[in-house]
Design a protein around this motif. Sequence first.
Motif, PDB file in Angstrom:
ATOM      1  N   LEU B 192       0.849  -1.192   0.000  1.00 38.17           N
ATOM      2  CA  LEU B 192       0.000   0.000   0.000  1.00 38.17           C
ATOM      3  C   LEU B 192       0.887   1.245   0.000  1.00 38.17           C
ATOM      4  O   LEU B 192       1.294   1.717   1.064  1.00 38.17           O
ATOM      5  CB  LEU B 192      -0.912   0.006   1.235  1.00 38.17           C
ATOM      6  N   HIS B 195       0.071   7.604   0.363  1.00 41.29           N
ATOM      7  CA  HIS B 195      -0.533   8.715  -0.366  1.00 41.29           C
ATOM      8  C   HIS B 195      -0.947   9.737   0.675  1.00 41.29           C
ATOM      9  O   HIS B 195      -1.110   9.398   1.854  1.00 41.29           O
ATOM     10  CB  HIS B 195      -1.733   8.247  -1.182  1.00 41.29           C
ATOM     11  N   ARG B 196      -1.081  10.951   0.245  1.00 49.26           N
ATOM     12  CA  ARG B 196      -1.439  11.971   1.259  1.00 49.26           C
ATOM     13  C   ARG B 196      -2.852  12.501   1.015  1.00 49.26           C
ATOM     14  O   ARG B 196      -3.134  13.666   1.222  1.00 49.26           O
ATOM     15  CB  ARG B 196      -0.413  13.086   1.272  1.00 49.26           C
ATOM     16  N   MET B 197      -3.716  11.607   0.576  1.00 49.73           N
ATOM     17  CA  MET B 197      -5.070  12.049   0.299  1.00 49.73           C
ATOM     18  C   MET B 197      -5.832  12.405   1.568  1.00 49.73           C
ATOM     19  O   MET B 197      -6.878  13.033   1.505  1.00 49.73           O
ATOM     20  CB  MET B 197      -5.799  10.985  -0.510  1.00 49.73           C
ATOM     21  N   PRO B 216       4.445  11.407  -2.452  1.00 51.64           N
ATOM     22  CA  PRO B 216       4.221   9.968  -2.630  1.00 51.64           C
ATOM     23  C   PRO B 216       5.369   9.344  -3.425  1.00 51.64           C
ATOM     24  O   PRO B 216       6.101  10.043  -4.127  1.00 51.64           O
ATOM     25  CB  PRO B 216       2.919   9.895  -3.418  1.00 51.64           C
ATOM     26  N   LEU B 217       5.523   8.038  -3.295  1.00 53.78           N
ATOM     27  CA  LEU B 217       6.569   7.342  -4.051  1.00 53.78           C
ATOM     28  C   LEU B 217       6.224   7.384  -5.530  1.00 53.78           C
ATOM     29  O   LEU B 217       5.047   7.407  -5.897  1.00 53.78           O
ATOM     30  CB  LEU B 217       6.634   5.880  -3.596  1.00 53.78           C
ATOM     31  N   SER B 218       7.238   7.366  -6.342  1.00 56.20           N
ATOM     32  CA  SER B 218       6.974   7.328  -7.783  1.00 56.20           C
ATOM     33  C   SER B 218       6.592   5.899  -8.160  1.00 56.20           C
ATOM     34  O   SER B 218       6.871   4.949  -7.426  1.00 56.20           O
ATOM     35  CB  SER B 218       8.222   7.743  -8.550  1.00 56.20           C
ATOM     36  N   ALA B 219       5.954   5.779  -9.314  1.00 53.83           N
ATOM     37  CA  ALA B 219       5.539   4.453  -9.786  1.00 53.83           C
ATOM     38  C   ALA B 219       6.766   3.549  -9.896  1.00 53.83           C
ATOM     39  O   ALA B 219       6.696   2.351  -9.639  1.00 53.83           O
ATOM     40  CB  ALA B 219       4.831   4.574 -11.125  1.00 53.83           C
TER      41      ALA B 219
END
Lengths: 708, 239
Positions: B192, B195-197, B216-219
Amino acid sequence: MAAVPNTTKALKEEMICRRKATSRFFCNAAWYKGMSYAEHPTEEIPIARAYAFQNMLTLGEKHIYANDLIFGSIIGQYSDGIPDDDVRYYENFSHIAGERGWLQGCDHYASAYDRLLQLGVGGILAEIRDSLKKHSGDREKEIFLTACRIEMEAFRDWIIAHAEKTEDPEIQRICRKVAVEPPASFREALQLVWFAHTIYQWQGLYAMALGRMDQYLYPYYRRDIDEGVLTDEEVQNLLENTFIKIYEQRLWLDRDDVCNICVAGVTPGGENAVNGLTYAVLYAVGKCNIPGPNLSARIHPDTPDHFLCEALKVIGTGLGYPALMNDEVNMKALASMGYDLRDVRNYCMVGCIENFLPGLQPPWSDGRFDSAKMLELTFGRGYDFRTGERKGIDTGDPLTFETMDDFMWAYEAQIKAGAEFYAFRIIRENARYNNRDYVNPFLSCLSVGCVEKGKDLCNGGSVYPAAHGAVIMGIGTIADSLCAIEQCVYKEKSISMETLIAALKADFVGYEKERDLLLAAPKYGNDCDDADKYAVWLTDYTADLFDQYRLEDGGRFYTAMASNTSNIPAGRECAATPDGRKAGEPLSDAASPTYGRDRRGPTYTVRSVTKPDYTRVACGTVINQKYSPSAFRGDANIARLCALIRIYFAGGGQEMQINSVSREILIDAMEHPENHQDLVVRVSGFSAYYTKLEREVQLDILSRTEQG
Amino acid sequence: MELNIFNIQHFCSGDGPGIRTTVFFGSCPLRCPWCHNPECFSNTRTLSMEKVMEELLHDKEFYDRSKGGVTISGGEPLARQEACIALLEQVRAHGIHTALDTSLAVKDPDFSRLLPLTDLFLADIKTADPEAFCAVCGGELQTVLDNLNFLTEKGADVVLRVPLIPGFNTDDASLEGIISLIRQYPYPVTLLPFHRMGSGKYKELGMKYAYADTAPLSAREVEQISQCFRAAGIREAAI
């Protein structure tokens, strides 16, 4: 046999370069046809039209791209530069000769391509000869059939002229063959179909469907695959090469040809119709990734889940296609119109979603039925709030309506009057042109029954009469508005009718509190009967109404809920509505709930939008649904969507168009959050409305979303 | 019975197999600073069991068709064990698949009642470092492991979930620790990515979000990490 390479990308680039090489150009059809009209001023009108068609085909350039595998380009329609006096002079002849328009049955048509393939051009010419003999002495039929002969011969010669433009012997062989004989291979069959479609484009016809390609091309595909002539990959390459040509209209006309292609469903015998070619067409449309080929997938209970999942994956690329059609509902709706069952099972779509029996009925037309506007006219006793014009009938003073039933009685009367006016206009428009003279022999030759009867498609030649679609506007806006009126004015009595009318007239300025009350009433799309019952009512009431009218040839009026984008201009003409919508804002789209108001998620939306009886909406409906790209990621998510669609269809939904949310939508949602309040971002253990996220976080998501 | 919850979310993704509705229970013994559901501490509401069940049963046909069901999440549902068990009983009574999304950081859960009611445990492994877990999240790793071992002993169906939190567990050493811990178990894993949603929620609650400025981490980073898990022979959960 040479392998068939994939030239899609190269061809697309070549098409773009070719277009860029031309700075000024004009459509030469009226000029070329006009020169012919000038030469044959006293000829019988259908024959003069055929000569004009012939002259256009003779003079137009037969353009072949270096990367073409399948020929036929719209470039021949255009001449470089600007029209000079000579051109203008001859164009006048064409303008006087005239053409049928949209409401008079000119295009939006699906041909009987199976007939063209089985007979070949030569076979159709032979049929014309036989029919001429049979109808010898019947002057009108002789004239029409002679026009058919001239146009089919012109088509034959036009195909042969393509052979002369190339030095490739295999290509020359294919062109010379399909100019006369029935095609034998997949490539030949596809070539002949695309040549015919190119002619329609040269004629200026729009939204001409390719129809059930996976069915009428299947025998050729099967044979070539079985005999090892082609591989599935090569078949897909040929299809891609064909579909990418649809992009020519975008380049030259700055619009997309709404060229419908319909796959899957059942065969005329009722068997599951999905085959290897169904997949090839699906993947080819997906690979082309251009707007224009409107792919529709007929989903029947017998359609394999595997195909539905593959279709969802193509949708998830951001393409938005195929549109998913409920085969059972559509067939039931068409059967109720009295068509033969085998014909019903062979239906396809023209334009966006309009159900059509290929080759069996005159070209399609539809129009905007402003049902939401009639709500305003109910409040205004027939008068437009904004312009003060009289646009409906006087249905009584709303202040005297004591119950919701009273209000509904008046609104129904207003809609009924609107339908009468609408039908009057359409029936007259449809019959505006003299059917004997305003013929389309080429189109008739590619239809069933016209040559045999010696009659044009629009002159009694077709198997079935015409059909017209009345597009019911704003089901969401109407359901939400009626529910708000019932709740606020009659049940809770929190707003008086007088105040409501004043608020609507004032576009809620000074009535913010009232607007909040109206907005708080239940909304369509949340599985709440208080609102949903009005969507059910509107569907039934308008179906009953339009069922009473007939076109001049006895054809039926269907209803539709598929606004395309006309809910935007329709909304522009509407004052504020009791659902809280402000004046000029778009109406709810197609058959969808109002955007942003179905906030309980897809399972609730599905329950609501399966309540209306869509077997009564024979033209078709569109439910637009937006999902974030992550909803398409991985097999588990695809399976979820597949199950959702199956339940939606089992419940009686008619159509679903799923869009993977594009960057454009996300950007729009940042700028206009009010239009996208339903946009949910789902990740494990969390979900949030996109519009409620902080700007930086919105940008995070945006940066991860592919360009649409 | 009244349930203290802060959300019921339909058509969830990644919370178990098929189409699922997730019930989010309020309160949590942990204080992970990256938490995306801070409202579990304060912004909860009380709903009757009847109301909750009505909402859950709305989607019954969707669960049946997609082999989905109901997931109980939070907060930490085991922090409200009695309510959680009561809800599981009700859901089960309708023949609906159940999943429990838990940190397992609660001492001695009543597994004798939970196990027969839960089809799938979604259990978090946030770190393999007891000190970090205690210092950052405020939990005891040994409790998590004791619970996980118990589930394993009893043959429960488990999916392990690893939040990938920059600055907490995405460095090589932390990941190695997590991987060697997880390899001892037969379970598939879901990663998981942070994310900072949830940042908007913190603002709304007037709380400070320690991870507001963490990107967030890059893909590519996520892919590299999942590569490490795969290389260690750890399966990815198909949910």
